[in-house]
Design an enzyme around this catalytic site. Structure first.
Site, mmCIF file in Angstrom:
data_model
loop_
_atom_site.group_PDB
_atom_site.id
_atom_site.type_symbol
_atom_site.label_atom_id
_atom_site.label_comp_id
_atom_site.label_asym_id
_atom_site.label_seq_id
_atom_site.Cartn_x
_atom_site.Cartn_y
_atom_site.Cartn_z
ATOM 1 N N GLU A 7 -0.537 -9.368 -0.525
ATOM 2 C CA GLU A 7 -1.962 -9.654 -0.257
ATOM 3 C C GLU A 7 -2.774 -9.620 -1.546
ATOM 4 O O GLU A 7 -3.684 -10.430 -1.738
ATOM 5 C CB GLU A 7 -2.506 -8.645 0.764
ATOM 6 C CG GLU A 7 -1.925 -8.875 2.155
ATOM 7 C CD GLU A 7 -2.192 -7.736 3.134
ATOM 8 O OE1 GLU A 7 -2.092 -6.562 2.712
ATOM 9 O OE2 GLU A 7 -2.495 -8.007 4.304
ATOM 10 N N GLU A 38 4.951 -5.059 6.976
ATOM 11 C CA GLU A 38 4.250 -3.990 7.708
ATOM 12 C C GLU A 38 4.788 -3.822 9.114
ATOM 13 O O GLU A 38 4.795 -2.726 9.672
ATOM 14 C CB GLU A 38 2.739 -4.288 7.774
ATOM 15 C CG GLU A 38 2.006 -4.216 6.440
ATOM 16 C CD GLU A 38 1.951 -5.549 5.706
ATOM 17 O OE1 GLU A 38 2.809 -6.424 5.975
ATOM 18 O OE2 GLU A 38 1.067 -5.710 4.851
ATOM 19 N N GLY A 61 0.639 -5.073 1.038
ATOM 20 C CA GLY A 61 -0.580 -5.127 0.233
ATOM 21 C C GLY A 61 -0.340 -5.765 -1.135
ATOM 22 O O GLY A 61 -1.263 -6.326 -1.720
ATOM 23 N N ALA A 71 0.860 -1.184 0.000
ATOM 24 C CA ALA A 71 0.000 0.000 0.000
ATOM 25 C C ALA A 71 0.893 1.229 0.000
ATOM 26 O O ALA A 71 2.052 1.179 0.420
ATOM 27 C CB ALA A 71 -0.889 -0.020 1.236
HETATM 28 N N1 DAK Z 1 4.511 3.225 -0.704
HETATM 29 C C1 DAK Z 1 4.892 4.389 -1.274
HETATM 30 N N2 DAK Z 1 6.025 4.535 -1.964
HETATM 31 C C2 DAK Z 1 6.843 3.466 -2.083
HETATM 32 C C3 DAK Z 1 6.518 2.223 -1.510
HETATM 33 C C4 DAK Z 1 5.282 2.113 -0.784
HETATM 34 N N3 DAK Z 1 4.846 0.986 -0.255
HETATM 35 N N4 DAK Z 1 7.519 1.367 -1.787
HETATM 36 C C5 DAK Z 1 8.418 2.042 -2.510
HETATM 37 N N5 DAK Z 1 8.020 3.326 -2.692
HETATM 38 C C6 DAK Z 1 8.717 4.391 -3.410
HETATM 39 C C7 DAK Z 1 9.917 4.881 -2.623
HETATM 40 O O1 DAK Z 1 9.531 5.821 -1.651
HETATM 41 C C8 DAK Z 1 10.750 5.489 -3.728
HETATM 42 O O2 DAK Z 1 10.211 6.756 -4.055
HETATM 43 P P1 DAK Z 1 11.173 8.057 -4.250
HETATM 44 O O3 DAK Z 1 11.969 8.157 -3.010
HETATM 45 O O4 DAK Z 1 12.013 7.706 -5.462
HETATM 46 O O5 DAK Z 1 10.212 9.189 -4.493
HETATM 47 C C9 DAK Z 1 10.498 4.571 -4.913
HETATM 48 O O6 DAK Z 1 9.270 3.897 -4.618
HETATM 49 C C10 DAK Z 1 11.588 3.523 -5.080
HETATM 50 O O7 DAK Z 1 11.759 2.862 -3.831
HETATM 51 P P2 DAK Z 1 13.197 2.627 -3.146
HETATM 52 O O8 DAK Z 1 14.135 3.726 -3.509
HETATM 53 O O9 DAK Z 1 12.966 2.358 -1.708
HETATM 54 O O10 DAK Z 1 13.669 1.306 -3.898
HETATM 55 P P3 DAK Z 1 14.632 0.149 -3.344
HETATM 56 O O11 DAK Z 1 14.875 -0.736 -4.523
HETATM 57 O O12 DAK Z 1 15.808 0.737 -2.634
HETATM 58 O O13 DAK Z 1 13.773 -0.634 -2.253
HETATM 59 C C11 DAK Z 1 11.803 -1.752 -1.436
HETATM 60 C C12 DAK Z 1 12.656 -1.350 -2.667
HETATM 61 C C13 DAK Z 1 10.509 -2.371 -1.979
HETATM 62 C C14 DAK Z 1 12.537 -2.795 -0.599
HETATM 63 C C15 DAK Z 1 11.502 -0.500 -0.564
HETATM 64 O O14 DAK Z 1 10.984 0.520 -1.416
HETATM 65 C C16 DAK Z 1 10.519 -0.765 0.514
HETATM 66 O O15 DAK Z 1 10.839 -1.330 1.550
HETATM 67 N N6 DAK Z 1 9.269 -0.332 0.283
HETATM 68 C C17 DAK Z 1 8.212 -0.437 1.284
HETATM 69 C C18 DAK Z 1 7.745 -1.868 1.427
HETATM 70 C C19 DAK Z 1 6.683 -1.988 2.485
HETATM 71 O O16 DAK Z 1 6.896 -1.675 3.655
HETATM 72 N N7 DAK Z 1 5.525 -2.432 2.061
HETATM 73 C C20 DAK Z 1 4.342 -2.556 2.961
HETATM 74 C C21 DAK Z 1 3.589 -1.253 2.946
HETATM 75 S S1 DAK Z 1 2.289 -1.264 4.140
HETATM 76 C C22 DAK Z 1 -5.230 -1.570 4.864
HETATM 77 C C23 DAK Z 1 -4.813 -2.874 4.695
HETATM 78 C C24 DAK Z 1 -3.536 -3.171 4.288
HETATM 79 C C25 DAK Z 1 -2.612 -2.206 4.076
HETATM 80 C C26 DAK Z 1 -3.010 -0.899 4.261
HETATM 81 C C27 DAK Z 1 -4.300 -0.580 4.640
HETATM 82 N N8 DAK Z 1 -6.568 -1.276 5.234
HETATM 83 C C28 DAK Z 1 -7.454 -2.355 5.661
HETATM 84 C C29 DAK Z 1 -7.087 0.033 5.086
HETATM 85 C C30 DAK Z 1 -1.291 -2.558 3.626
HETATM 86 C C31 DAK Z 1 -0.235 -1.953 4.065
HETATM 87 C C32 DAK Z 1 1.054 -2.088 3.401
HETATM 88 O O17 DAK Z 1 1.208 -2.690 2.354
#
Ligand code: DAK
Length: 257
Positions: A111, A131, A108, A65
């Site tokens: 998921e 997360e 997400g 997400a």
């Molecule tokens: N959201 C927003 N932007 C993201 C992102 C994300 N999840 N993942 C990556 N980006 C963006 C980065 O901020 C970066 O943007 P800029 O800085 O260039 O503007 C760009 O994509 C490239 O990312 P990185 O520079 O970080 O790239 P790397 O290759 O170094 O790293 C990575 C890739 C995938 C390991 C890293 O980006 C990372 O850890 N990303 C976050 C992964 C994460 O934590 N995912 C889980 C998110 S929480 C809900 C139910 C479920 C959810 C929400 C609500 N409800 C019931 C309402 C779910 C929640 C989630 O999924």
């Protein structure tokens, strides 16, 4: 569509949806999720579509997400926006959906892949529920679908540590159907889609419903449900065509009627 690309006739009976936020690694913002929901609804009603492929392309499936969009949200914002109720729409899709996953499928994103009916992964795929590392937990099925797919201890490790697993580990754990070379991801997924698209769409729908029902019922309830759907296939012209084609030693021509 701003955040996805849709080809309802990528080839006969097969539609392809591609997530299209490459700079944000296909992070799932609210608008993108609504586009997926609305597109699936349309494709589900389109008689020319029998199987749907959902992919992020060869680089990344989805990094979760959109963290930036939800970072400052309150619990009540989350409740009111209820972005992930759009996922119920995905779950309601009657036609089979195959996720074609390459690169990261995180949070997400993982998921979303698990909400699909099957997962074909490239050798570069990485799955995870990270997360926990950003102070929250899975909220769109991660604790439930991962546990059902891989078992308690594997799911617990992924959810509590946030670690990623490779395509090989996902295959060994029963999370995905198969691993293919990254450059062949769509071709290999299409091969699987074609096998399903050649079957009776009526029987495919009823069979998908019965398999999914296994997660929501006791064995006895599930067996009764299955039997009723089996009987229902005998109301279709496709069942008559399928069995006649077998007897006549020819390929059946299913119409979805
Ligand atoms: N959201 C927003 N932007 C993201 C992102 C994300 N999840 N993942 C990556 N980006 C963006 C980065 O901020 C970066 O943007 P800029 O800085 O260039 O503007 C760009 O994509 C490239 O990312 P990185 O520079 O970080 O790239 P790397 O290759 O170094 O790293 C990575 C890739 C995938 C390991 C890293 O980006 C990372 O850890 N990303 C976050 C992964 C994460 O934590 N995912 C889980 C998110 S929480 C809900 C139910 C479920 C959810 C929400 C609500 N409800 C019931 C309402 C779910 C929640 C989630 O999924």
């Amino acid at each position: 569509m701003q955040f996805i690309k849709v080809n309802p006739q990528h080839e006969k009976f097969i539609a392809v949806i591609e997530l299209n936020r490459p700079k944000e690694l296909n992070a799932l913002n609210r608008e993108l999720m609504l586009e997926i929901r609305d597109t699936l609804r349309e494709l589900d009603e389109d008689d020319n579509v029998r199987v749907i492929i959902l992919t992020g392309g060869q680089k990344v499936f989805a990094a979760g997400a959109d963290i930036k969009q939800m970072a400052s949200a309150t619990a009540i914002d989350m409740l009111n926006i209820d972005q992930f109720s759009t996922w119920d729409g995905i779950k309601k899709t009657k036609k089979p959906i195959i996720a074609a996953v390459s690169g990261f499928a995180l949070g997400g994103g993982c998921e979303l892949a698990m909400t699909c009916d099957m997962i074909v992964a490239s050798d570069t795929a990485k799955f995870g529920q990270p997360e926990i590392k950003i102070g929250t937990m899975p909220g769109a099925g991660g604790t439930q679908r991962l546990t059902r797919a891989m078992g308690k201890v594997q799911a617990m490790e992924l959810v509590l540590t946030g670690k990623f697993i490779s395509a090989e580990e996902a295959l060994a754990g029963g999370l995905i159907n198969k691993i293919v070379p990254v450059e062949l991801l769509l071709d290999e997924t299409l091969k699987l889609a074609r096998l399903i698209a050649a079957q009776s769409p009526v029987a495919v729908k009823l069979a998908k419903e019965a398999v999914n029902n296994a997660f929501n019922s006791t064995l006895d309830e599930g067996l009764i449900f299955e039997r009723k759907n089996f009987y229902l296939t005998f109301a279709s012209a496709d069942q008559k065509e399928g069995m006649a084609a077998f007897v006549e030693k020819r390929v059946p021509d299913f119409k979805g009627k």
